[in-house]
Enzyme design. Structure first.
Site, short mmCIF file in Angstrom:
data_model
loop_
_atom_site.label_atom_id
_atom_site.label_comp_id
_atom_site.label_asym_id
_atom_site.label_seq_id
_atom_site.Cartn_x
_atom_site.Cartn_y
_atom_site.Cartn_z
N HIS A 175 0.82 -1.22 0.00
CA HIS A 175 0.00 0.00 0.00
C HIS A 175 0.84 1.26 0.00
CE1 HIS A 175 -4.02 1.79 0.67
NE2 HIS A 175 -3.31 2.79 1.16
N GLU A 232 -9.04 1.49 -2.36
CA GLU A 232 -9.01 1.47 -0.90
C GLU A 232 -10.35 1.77 -0.25
OE1 GLU A 232 -6.26 4.14 0.96
OE2 GLU A 232 -6.32 3.06 2.86
N HIS A 292 -2.39 -3.10 4.52
CA HIS A 292 -1.61 -2.20 5.38
C HIS A 292 -2.21 -2.18 6.78
CE1 HIS A 292 -4.82 0.23 3.71
NE2 HIS A 292 -4.45 1.35 4.29
ZN ZN Z 1 -5.54 3.11 4.58
#
Ligand code: ZN
Ligand code: NAG
Ligand code: NAG
Length: 453
Positions: free
Chosen positions: A93, A207, A300
């Site tokens: 990420h 995301e 992440h």
């Molecule tokens: Zn994030």
């Protein structure tokens, strides 16, 4: 020669043995014996010398011999550099597209990635950090975080699909503009091919489910555009799932996945789109792990047992990860954001390493990776200031006893195994007859339903 002269008295000092007839015989035997001894001494001498030279050479070239068989040098910094040559970092990420958007309005002519940027990422620093690839996060904020009200049913903010398309666009434009460095990667084979070309494999990840416009059709088209993971939520609940909030949990809407959230996971499995559980609530993660037919990722996320905030993954969820029959193969890619890593002022290389060690202690080392969140975080841990610093973390893990196989897993191979697993699951589901999901979010009123015909 002195030695022969000295032997004379020795012979003459043995008169008892020296019967007339025996004297010549003994002399001949002694001469023969002396010659044999000399030859033997010379041969032994040469063999010993050769042996010593060989040992010396091995010691002198130990490094190179070790290199040939893949062993790492003892010095952790050297070991990290060496390891990263064959197993460079693939970060889960990085928010470079968000940096392009928020700082330059997506004008790729306004900045130069070959020069130092204001953020954590540029090409010289990527090379210094021995980065072999990363997921370019294509992110737009939750409506609430952009000062907008999406309403109780998440129906209003369709502009988020536009903004996501813009982020995919800017990522691809940058990959194209710096094609000497970057190469778009859609599969594990693409990642390996990029590595062979000494390029940085560039993958795309969306995301947050809030970027899907509540639509499985949008998911399919993101896949067509090259997106290979979708994080089920960002920091807001959405039509598909509940978010885990930030430092504290937020009020949930569904108690985990919504009905169409389950369909989303099935469709992602069928497509070969990785389910990303970072940012989700614990219930969303648990339900997704039970429902998925493919390996998943946390692109992440760090460990809650090490630093107790909502955004980190709790141990009981980590315990669902593994390679045995009743577990799900996954990789938890550790986030570097200081507020997720340690109390204020305490985030450093060792603190990040503690998260890696803790996750590995529960899941096994083959389920940990790196998902720095660079360019998406305001501050960084001491010693991990930007993408040039990964070797420091690898050196730290090496000095904690992680061997070259463990480390190669951490930098990239665990992620590649999980990606390959998702590709395989998709192929199997399709072979078994899975067809595109036609499900529509039930709060939408703009599409006719079957029962209305
Ligand atoms: Zn994030
Ligand atoms: C993009 O950035 C360049 C370089 O700063 C500038 O010359 C150009 O006008 C910008 N384009 C737009 C449309 O703002
Ligand atoms: C969402 O959009 C509808 C129709 O455009 C509007 O009536 C409604 O007030 C909006 N809701 C919110 C919370 O903004």
């Amino acid at each position: 020669m002195a030695s022969i002269d000295e032997r004379e008295p020795l012979l003459s000092a043995q008169p008892n043995l020296a019967r007339d007839t025996d004297v010549g015989e003994h002399a001949a035997k002694d001469a023969h014996h002396r010659r044999a001894t000399t030859v033997r001494a010379v041969v032994y001498g040469v063999v010993t010398a050769a042996f010593i030279v060989a040992i010396a050479c091995m010691l002198f070239f130990w490094d190179k011999i070790g290199h040939a068989v893949g062993a790492l040098p003892g010095n952790p910094d050297d070991a990290a550099r060496r390891l990263l040559q064959s197993a460079p970092v693939i970060d889960g990420h990085i928010d470079l597209p968000e940096f392009a958007r928020t700082v330059y309005g997506n004008n790729i002519s306004a900045f130069d990635l070959n020069q130092p940027t204001l953020g954590h990422v540029d090409i010289p620093r990527l090379k210094q950090g021995q980065v072999g690839g990363f997921f370019w996060s294509v992110y737009t904020a939750c409506p609430a975080h952009a000062g907008l009200d999406d309403g109780e049913d998440f129906l209003n903010s369709t502009w988020r699909v536009r903004d996501t398309l813009e982020q995919i666009d800017v990522a691809k434009l940058l990959i194209e503009r710096y094609s000497d460095t970057f190469q778009l990667a859609l599969t594990t084979d693409d990642v390996k091919y990029a590595a062979k070309q000494a390029k940085i494999a560039s993958l795309l990840g969306v995301e947050g489910g809030h970027q899907l416009g509540n639509s499985l059709a949008v998911l399919r088209q993101y896949y067509e555009l090259g997106v290979r993971y979708v994080t089920l939520t960002h920091m807001c609940n959405n039509a598909f799932a509940d978010s885990g909030g930030y430092l504290e949990p937020i009020k949930t809407k569904w108690g985990g996945l919504s009905p169409i959230g389950y369909k989303l996971i099935e469709e992602m499995n069928r497509l070969g789109m990785l389910v990303d559980l970072s940012h989700t609530s614990d219930d969303t993660a648990r339900q997704a792990l039970k429902h998925t037919k493919a390996p998943v990722i946390w692109s992440h996320s760090s460990a809650r047992a090490v630093h107790p905030i909502a955004r980190n993954v709790p141990d009981d969820v980590l315990e669902m990860v593994g390679t045995s029959e009743d577990k799900v193969d996954a990789v938890i890619m550790v986030n570097f954001a200081p507020q997720f890593v340690a109390p204020p002022g305490k985030a450093d290389v060792k603190a990040v390493a503690d998260h890696i060690d803790h996750i590995a202690s529960i899941t096994g080392k083959q389920h940990v990776g790196l998902g720095s969140d660079y360019d998406g975080i305001d501050s960084t841990p001491v010693g991990l200031e930007d993408v040039s610093k990964y070797p420091a973390l690898i050196a730290e893990m090496y000095s904690r006893g992680w061997n070259r196989f463990d480390l190669a897993g951490l930098t990239s191979r665990n992620l590649l195994r999980v990606m390959a697993g998702a590709e395989r699951a998709a192929a199997e589901l399709r072979a078994a007859g899975a067809t595109p999901a036609m499900d529509v979010y039930d709060k939408r009123t703009d599409l006719p339903r079957r029962q209305e015909f």
